[in-house]
Write an enzyme that holds these catalytic residues in place. Structure first.
Site, PDB file in Angstrom:
ATOM      1  N   SER A 144       0.859  -1.181   0.000  1.00  0.00           N
ATOM      2  CA  SER A 144       0.000   0.000   0.000  1.00  0.00           C
ATOM      3  C   SER A 144       0.891   1.224   0.000  1.00  0.00           C
ATOM      4  O   SER A 144       2.064   1.157   0.390  1.00  0.00           O
ATOM      5  CB  SER A 144      -0.880  -0.003   1.252  1.00  0.00           C
ATOM      6  OG  SER A 144      -1.507   1.247   1.464  1.00  0.00           O
ATOM      7  N   TYR A 157      -2.235  -1.251  10.372  1.00  0.00           N
ATOM      8  CA  TYR A 157      -2.148  -1.359   8.915  1.00  0.00           C
ATOM      9  C   TYR A 157      -0.838  -0.768   8.407  1.00  0.00           C
ATOM     10  O   TYR A 157      -0.116  -1.379   7.614  1.00  0.00           O
ATOM     11  CB  TYR A 157      -3.343  -0.646   8.276  1.00  0.00           C
ATOM     12  CG  TYR A 157      -3.485  -0.856   6.786  1.00  0.00           C
ATOM     13  CD1 TYR A 157      -4.196  -1.947   6.298  1.00  0.00           C
ATOM     14  CD2 TYR A 157      -2.921   0.033   5.871  1.00  0.00           C
ATOM     15  CE1 TYR A 157      -4.349  -2.147   4.934  1.00  0.00           C
ATOM     16  CE2 TYR A 157      -3.062  -0.166   4.508  1.00  0.00           C
ATOM     17  CZ  TYR A 157      -3.776  -1.250   4.046  1.00  0.00           C
ATOM     18  OH  TYR A 157      -3.907  -1.455   2.687  1.00  0.00           O
TER      19      TYR A 157
END
Length: 264
Positions: A144, A157
């Protein structure tokens, strides 16, 4: 089988390769699985949701499916046992939890790190040796933009994706020393049009106090130069390229697909 170096890239094919895609029943994982199937790859998808797996299998024309909860090490090992060996490993499974750090649930921390960092480590540990033996392989970790930068309220995350990029680089160095045709790379998209992002809109609204209709433009896409969600197939196209003959040049890299986020 190792590709014949005399065959030009335009004639090179993935036909007959075997792939495992985690989190492959929907979103980015499904788009990747579909791309690979169309390229002639024998694809197996692993996902926690039985019903979504069944639907994905039907859409993909009979791809292999494995129900697995990748937060559990036993399930990760069961997936590796079931596939036996693969030529292409796509570590894509992911989830999100949005909360301020001082109120971040410890169990959620454990689950996110298990699925997005420990599971890729375990699968790479199990499946890379077979790639070395066969003389060819591709590992692509779906990270990401949050593997490159941080945002508030996403401690687990961000930590997992940063860790995944470190794991990618380490594995790439080790793979290069064992077999130059086994590559390890990562893709780092900003926000992609998936159910996970739709859930984030709701979660971010709760965390920030903004109405949901403002979250997409004012929060999720605020840093993008191009104010548009990335489509799952955009990521799948990049993954397909990284499976190709020129991908050796990008081993150890983190391909930013951030719509200009990092250009600021």
């Amino acid at each position: 089988m190792k590709p014949d170096p005399r065959v030009p890239p335009s004639q090179w094919s993935l036909n007959g390769r075997r792939a495992l895609v985690t989190g492959g029943a929907s979103g980015i994982g499904f788009a990747i699985a579909r791309r690979l199937c169309l390229a002639g790859v024998d694809v197996t998808i692993a996902d926690v949701d039985h019903d979504r797996l069944a639907a994905a299998r039907q859409k993909l024309g009979g791809a292999g499916t494995i129900v697995a909860d990748l937060s559990k090490r036993a399930d990760v090992h069961a997936v590796a046992d079931a596939v036996g060996h693969v030529d292409i490993l796509i570590n894509n499974a992911g989830l999100q939890h949005v909360s301020p750090l001082d109120d971040f649930d410890e169990d959620q921390w454990d689950v996110l790190l298990a699925v997005m960092l420990t599971a890729p480590f375990l699968l790479m540990r199990r499946l890379l040796p077979g790639m070395y033996e066969r003389g060819w392989g591709r590992v692509i970790n779906v990270a990401s933009v949050h593997g490159l930068v941080a945002s508030r309220h996403k401690a687990a995350y961000v930590a997992a994706k940063h860790g995944l990029l470190g794991l990618t680089k380490t594995a790439a160095l080790e793979a290069a020393a064992r077999c130059s045709d086994v590559t390890v790379a990562a893709v780092c998209p900003s926000f992609v049009r998936t159910a996970l992002v739709e859930k984030q809109i709701v979660d971010q609204a709760k965390a920030t106090g903004l109405p949901p209709e403002q979250i997409l433009d004012d929060v999720l896409l605020e840093r993008n130069a191009v104010k548009r969600l990335i489509e799952p197939d955009d990521v799948a196209a990049a993954v397909e390229f990284l499976c190709g003959p020129n991908a050796w040049t990008m081993t150890g890299s983190a391909l930013a697909m951030d719509a200009g986020w990092l250009a600021h």
